[in-house]
Motif scaffolding. Sequence first.
Motif, PDB file in Angstrom:
ATOM      1  N   ARG A 356      47.673  61.360  23.281  1.00  0.00           N
ATOM      2  CA  ARG A 356      46.880  61.493  22.047  1.00  0.00           C
ATOM      3  C   ARG A 356      47.335  60.530  20.955  1.00  0.00           C
ATOM      4  N   LYS A 357      48.515  59.917  21.131  1.00  0.00           N
ATOM      5  CA  LYS A 357      49.081  59.068  20.077  1.00  0.00           C
ATOM      6  C   LYS A 357      48.564  57.634  20.088  1.00  0.00           C
ATOM      7  N   TYR A 358      47.870  57.209  21.138  1.00  0.00           N
ATOM      8  CA  TYR A 358      47.402  55.818  21.184  1.00  0.00           C
ATOM      9  C   TYR A 358      46.163  55.708  22.058  1.00  0.00           C
ATOM     10  N   THR A 359      45.399  54.651  21.831  1.00  0.00           N
ATOM     11  CA  THR A 359      44.187  54.364  22.594  1.00  0.00           C
ATOM     12  C   THR A 359      44.269  52.936  23.123  1.00  0.00           C
ATOM     13  N   ARG A 360      43.331  52.582  23.971  1.00  0.00           N
ATOM     14  CA  ARG A 360      43.293  51.198  24.472  1.00  0.00           C
ATOM     15  C   ARG A 360      43.011  50.210  23.340  1.00  0.00           C
ATOM     16  N   LYS A 361      42.234  50.632  22.369  1.00  0.00           N
ATOM     17  CA  LYS A 361      41.944  49.748  21.231  1.00  0.00           C
ATOM     18  C   LYS A 361      43.230  49.430  20.465  1.00  0.00           C
TER      19      LYS A 361
END
Length: 505
Positions: A356-361
Motif C-alpha cells: 500500500r506504500k507505493y505504486t508503479r507510478k
Amino acid sequence: MEDARSGPTAANEHQLAYLDEPVEINLPPGWKYRSWKFGPITVPWYASPESQLILVSFVCFLCPGMFNAVNGMGGGGQLDKDAYASNAANSALYATFAVVGFFAGSVVNALGIKASLAFGGLGYCVYVSAYLCFNHTRNFGYVVFSGMLLGCCAGILWSAQGAIMMSYPSEKSKGRYISWFWIIFNLGAVIGSVVQLGLNIHTSGNKAVSDATYIGFIVLTFLGACLAWTLVDAKHVIRGDGSRIIVMKNPTWKTEIIGLWETLRNDPYIIFLFPMFFASNWFYTYQFQDVNLVQFNLRTRALNNTLYWLAQMFGALVFGFALDLPTRRTIRARIAWCVMLALTFGVWGGGYVFQRKYTRKDTDIEGHFVYDWKSDGYIGPMFLYIFYGFYDAAWQTCVYWFMGAITNNSRKLANFAGFYKGIQSAGAAIIWRLDGLKIPYMNLFASCWILLAGSLVVALPVMLLKIKDTVPIEEDLQFVDETVEEFLGRRADRGTPHQEKQWVG
C-alpha cells in the motif's frame, strides 16, 4: 532376511520400503556398495538413496541455485529500471518450460536420470552467458533464446530431480529427503547472493551486476552439468533395508506417452493439486521484480536475496522434519494444510500493508526513494522479505510431500513432477508477461494472494480423501508387468516374510 546379492535386479522390482525392526543386509560387491566410517560418522554407500540425493542436490545447487541467485537480484542483475530483458527471457523460459515440463516425466523415464540432469544443467550455463553478452552488446535476441533453451532444459532437469526426491526414500522419511534437498539447493542461491553482496558491500548506489559475477556463475553452472554424470542408475540404488526403487523396465517412447495418459486417467485426483502447482512460482516475479528490484539499492537487494534464501533453508528444515513426525500420515497432511492456510493469510497480510506504500507510478519517477540497509524503516521490509522466503520453502516442501504421499512408484512420480513443473511454469510465464506489461503492483500482489489461498481450498479433497497412511501395493504395481499375487508369491518363494501392509515401494 534375503541376501541383496541374490535379490532381483530388474528395474521394476518392488521390495520393502520399511520394516518395524532394523535389518542387516548383504550388499552386492563393488565400490558403489561400500560405506565409510569417519569416527562416529558413517557415510552411506555411494548407491544409497542418501548419497544420490546429496549429489542431485549439489547439481541443483550449482544450476538452478545460481539461476535463483541471478534472478533474485531483480532484472537478472541488470540495471534497467523496467527489467525488459529479464521479463522477456523469463516469459520465454517459462512458456517453453510449461510445454516441455508436462511431458518431461516421459523424457526422463526414457533417457535416464544422468543424461536428463546433465542436459538440463547446460541450459543454465547458456542462460547466464546471455546476460554477460547483454552487458556488452545489448543482444536482446540471445537473451530470449537462452530463456527458451533453458525452458526445455529445466523442464527435464526438474522432472528427474522430482522423481529421485520423491521415490528414493521410504515412506517414513520423504519429508526429510525433501528438506535435505531444499536446504542444499538453496545454499547455492545463498552463496551466489553472498558473493554479489561482497562485491557491492561498499556501493550504496545502484548499478548492474559485474562481468566477474556472471563469469563465476557460468563456470559453476557448467560444473553442475558435469556433476550429473556421477550419479548411478536407479536400478542400482539400494535402500538401507535392502529394498530397491520401483521404475519401469526397458521403457520406450511409446510406453512412456501411454503411461503419461494412464497417469491422468487412473489418477485424476492429481488435478486437484494443479492450482497449487500453478501458484507455486507465481509470486516470484512480484517478489523479485516488484519488491526487491524497485524498492532497494543494489547492495541491499543482495542482502535481501541472501536472507530470502537463508529463510528458505530454514523453512525447508522445519517443514521437512515436521512432515515426518511419528504420527499418522493422514493427520500430518491435514495439519500441514491448516498451517499453510494460516501462513498464507499471515505473511501475505503483512505484504499487503507494505504494498500500500507505493505504486508503479511512484517507482517510474527518476530518483525515487529506494531503501538502503542504513535507511530508517528498513527493518520491517527486511523481515517481510525473510518471511516471503520462509513461506516459499514451506509451500514447495508441502507440495512435493503431498505428491510423494500419494505413490511410491518412480515412474508415476516422474510424471507428477513433470506436471508440477510444467503447470508451475505456465503460471510463471503469465506473471512475467503481466509484469512486462506494467500491470499495477497491487493487482499483481492480489493475484498472488488469491491464487495461493484459493489453490489450498481446491486441494483440500486430496488431503481428506486420497492421502493414506501407507500406499497399497496394488496402486504401486499398476505400471509394472506383474500382478500383486505374482509379486508376493515370488517373494514368499524366497523365504521372505510378507505382510501386505508392509509392501510398499
